[in-house]
Design a protein around this motif. Structure first.
Motif, PDB file in Angstrom:
ATOM      1  N   GLN A 117       0.785  -1.509  -0.100  1.00 52.22           N
ATOM      2  CA  GLN A 117      -0.156   0.010  -0.015  1.00 52.22           C
ATOM      3  C   GLN A 117       1.293   0.883   0.546  1.00 52.22           C
ATOM      4  O   GLN A 117       0.546   2.258   0.568  1.00 52.22           O
ATOM      5  N   GLY A 118       1.954   1.240  -0.700  1.00 55.87           N
ATOM      6  CA  GLY A 118       2.665   2.798  -0.756  1.00 55.87           C
ATOM      7  C   GLY A 118       3.714   2.964  -0.315  1.00 55.87           C
ATOM      8  O   GLY A 118       4.413   3.664   0.004  1.00 55.87           O
ATOM      9  N   ASN A 119       3.880   1.281   0.738  1.00 56.67           N
ATOM     10  CA  ASN A 119       5.029   1.683   2.107  1.00 56.67           C
ATOM     11  C   ASN A 119       5.623   0.631   1.900  1.00 56.67           C
ATOM     12  O   ASN A 119       5.349  -0.352   1.136  1.00 56.67           O
ATOM     13  N   ILE A 120       7.318   0.938   2.013  1.00 59.61           N
ATOM     14  CA  ILE A 120       8.189  -0.040   1.938  1.00 59.61           C
ATOM     15  C   ILE A 120       9.140  -0.626   2.968  1.00 59.61           C
ATOM     16  O   ILE A 120       9.009  -0.136   3.773  1.00 59.61           O
ATOM     17  N   PHE A 121       9.127  -2.105   2.599  1.00 64.77           N
ATOM     18  CA  PHE A 121       9.409  -2.188   3.981  1.00 64.77           C
ATOM     19  C   PHE A 121      10.349  -3.158   3.283  1.00 64.77           C
ATOM     20  O   PHE A 121      10.590  -4.657   2.645  1.00 64.77           O
ATOM     21  N   THR A 178       9.671   5.799  -0.193  1.00 59.24           N
ATOM     22  CA  THR A 178       9.295   6.542   1.585  1.00 59.24           C
ATOM     23  C   THR A 178      10.294   5.975   1.364  1.00 59.24           C
ATOM     24  O   THR A 178      10.723   4.499   1.426  1.00 59.24           O
ATOM     25  N   GLN A 179      10.211   6.095   2.804  1.00 58.67           N
ATOM     26  CA  GLN A 179      11.781   5.498   3.845  1.00 58.67           C
ATOM     27  C   GLN A 179      11.096   4.453   3.992  1.00 58.67           C
ATOM     28  O   GLN A 179      10.079   4.476   4.741  1.00 58.67           O
ATOM     29  N   PRO A 180      11.557   3.548   4.348  1.00 55.90           N
ATOM     30  CA  PRO A 180      11.362   2.009   4.715  1.00 55.90           C
ATOM     31  C   PRO A 180      10.974   2.060   6.020  1.00 55.90           C
ATOM     32  O   PRO A 180      12.021   2.918   6.942  1.00 55.90           O
ATOM     33  N   ILE A 181      10.511   0.553   6.704  1.00 54.61           N
ATOM     34  CA  ILE A 181      10.228   0.538   7.629  1.00 54.61           C
ATOM     35  C   ILE A 181      11.599  -0.926   7.594  1.00 54.61           C
ATOM     36  O   ILE A 181      10.767  -1.656   6.769  1.00 54.61           O
ATOM     37  N   LEU A 182      11.775  -1.057   9.080  1.00 53.82           N
ATOM     38  CA  LEU A 182      13.068  -2.357   8.867  1.00 53.82           C
ATOM     39  C   LEU A 182      12.342  -3.373   9.759  1.00 53.82           C
ATOM     40  O   LEU A 182      12.473  -2.792  11.112  1.00 53.82           O
ATOM     41  N   MET A 183      12.193  -4.615   9.246  1.00 56.33           N
ATOM     42  CA  MET A 183      11.440  -5.593  10.372  1.00 56.33           C
ATOM     43  C   MET A 183      13.148  -6.954  10.419  1.00 56.33           C
ATOM     44  O   MET A 183      13.203  -7.029   9.618  1.00 56.33           O
ATOM     45  N   LEU A 234      11.832   3.652  10.643  1.00 57.04           N
ATOM     46  CA  LEU A 234      11.190   2.446  11.713  1.00 57.04           C
ATOM     47  C   LEU A 234      11.870   1.202  11.755  1.00 57.04           C
ATOM     48  O   LEU A 234      12.106   0.739  10.663  1.00 57.04           O
ATOM     49  N   VAL A 235      12.402   1.048  13.245  1.00 58.08           N
ATOM     50  CA  VAL A 235      13.139  -0.873  13.015  1.00 58.08           C
ATOM     51  C   VAL A 235      12.363  -1.545  14.544  1.00 58.08           C
ATOM     52  O   VAL A 235      11.520  -0.831  15.307  1.00 58.08           O
ATOM     53  N   VAL A 275       0.305   2.652   9.219  1.00 57.71           N
ATOM     54  CA  VAL A 275       1.539   3.041   8.079  1.00 57.71           C
ATOM     55  C   VAL A 275       1.278   4.377   7.383  1.00 57.71           C
ATOM     56  O   VAL A 275       0.360   3.011   6.524  1.00 57.71           O
ATOM     57  N   SER A 276       1.344   5.337   7.023  1.00 55.77           N
ATOM     58  CA  SER A 276       1.211   5.588   6.050  1.00 55.77           C
ATOM     59  C   SER A 276       2.199   6.403   5.547  1.00 55.77           C
ATOM     60  O   SER A 276       3.621   5.784   6.035  1.00 55.77           O
ATOM     61  N   GLN A 277       3.045   6.666   3.976  1.00 58.17           N
ATOM     62  CA  GLN A 277       3.523   7.131   3.157  1.00 58.17           C
ATOM     63  C   GLN A 277       5.235   8.274   4.031  1.00 58.17           C
ATOM     64  O   GLN A 277       5.844   8.195   4.147  1.00 58.17           O
TER      65      GLN A 277
END
Length: 328
Positions: A117-121, A178-183, A234-235, A275-277
């Motif tokens: 949905q437009g967010n990078i993980f 978009t700035q990623p979220i790290l998992m 975000l991590v 989470v949004s962009q």
């Protein structure tokens, strides 16, 4: 929805009754959460299995099948998993065969980037960041460098900057950058859980125990390198079995999600994130404390026994006679 450290028990470490009740507790909690919260996506941050590092192929397949039954999601809900040390072993135990079978079972490569949905993980296998040049480590580093370049080029494209020659050759991100979220499974480098103040943080007797880099968290070197490659906003991590929220020196927040299993923590929890962009919001959700659960069971059992033992009052049936004058 983000959970971690489910530790589905195997046939070595857990008693059969312990396995039965822990799995029942987790299954009911997860399926109830699916019904109540209806998340768009579920992330499971490692240690899905407890004995994946030891078990045979037949055992592994049995545990995978059981896991997928317990943590089944409704149609339309995406599920992503990252590798934990109990799934394949710490770096010194991890083999190509163990890594491959877990990857195939849960679609969990050592490094992957997904757009939702437009967010990078970006999802990482923490044990592949050992830094010793092993085949799995080299493969992970190569993938991270490629992802780093993809992100950089997409960022340049968004800012309408002149693309570098390397960017002209690489595949761009499908949507808008978009700035990623790290998992990942391991937390980023930290000395201990000392600065963790969430309600589900480590107990006082554990909170100051020093962390061992590469076992309890990523090494300081790997942490700096991952921050440089991914540049996350975000991590989110697991592994410690306790919750934590902290802000790194570079301003990036990290949430560590506690274990989802009552075997590891009397009061398990999970995270719900929106989470949004351009923004995100993270909330902790707490499952019932095991002491509370036992208290309810015991109280209910006592009430049932007392209701069976206490004498009951006999019911008297009163006859009604029609005294009306039938002749009138």
């Amino acid at each position: 929805m983000i959970i971690a450290d489910t530790h589905i028990l195997g046939w070595r470490e857990g008693h059969w009754f312990d396995k039965l009740r822990r799995e029942w507790q987790m299954e009911r909690s997860f399926q109830t959460s699916m019904t109540i919260h209806r998340p768009d996506v579920v992330f499971i941050l490692g240690d899905l299995l407890d004995e994946g590092k030891w078990c045979s192929k037949a055992e592994f397949n049995y545990h995978v099948k059981r896991f997928k039954q317990m943590f089944a999601t409704p149609p339309g809900v995406e599920t992503y998993a990252v590798t934990g040390n109990h799934d394949v072993g710490f770096h010194y135990m991890m083999t190509e065969q163990k890594h491959k079978r877990f990857e195939e079972a849960f679609s969990a490569p050592s490094v992957q980037m997904v757009e939702i949905q437009g967010n990078i993980f970006v999802l990482l296998n923490s044990m592949s960041l050992e830094g010793d040049g092993c085949n799995l480590c080299s493969e992970a580093v190569s993938k991270l460098e490629k992802i780093s370049l993809q992100l950089k080029c997409s960022r340049e494209q968004l800012k309408k900057e002149k693309l570098s020659p390397a960017c002209k050759k690489i595949r761009k991100i499908t949507g808008t950058y978009t700035q990623p979220i790290l998992m990942q499974h391991f937390p980023m480098f930290r000395s201990s859980d000392h600065n963790c103040s969430t309600p589900d943080a480590a107990p006082p007797q554990e909170i100051d125990i020093p962390f061992r880099p590469k076992f309890d968290c990523l090494s300081e070197e790997a942490t700096k390198q991952v921050f440089k490659w991914v540049n996350p906003r975000l991590v989110v991590s697991g592994h410690t079995h306790h919750g934590c929220h902290r802000i790194h020196d570079n301003g990036v927040p990290e949430w560590t999600v506690a274990s989802f299993s009552w075997r590891n923590k009397k009061g398990p929890s999970f995270l719900l994130a929106v989470v949004s962009q351009t923004d995100f919001s993270v909330n902790q959700c707490f499952l019932p404390n095991e002491n509370t659960v036992f208290s309810v069971y015991i109280t209910g059992f006592i009430i049932i026994i007392l209701s069976m033992l206490l004498p009951r009052k006999p019911h008297h049936v009163t006859s009604c006679v029609d005294l009306s004058d039938k002749s009138s």
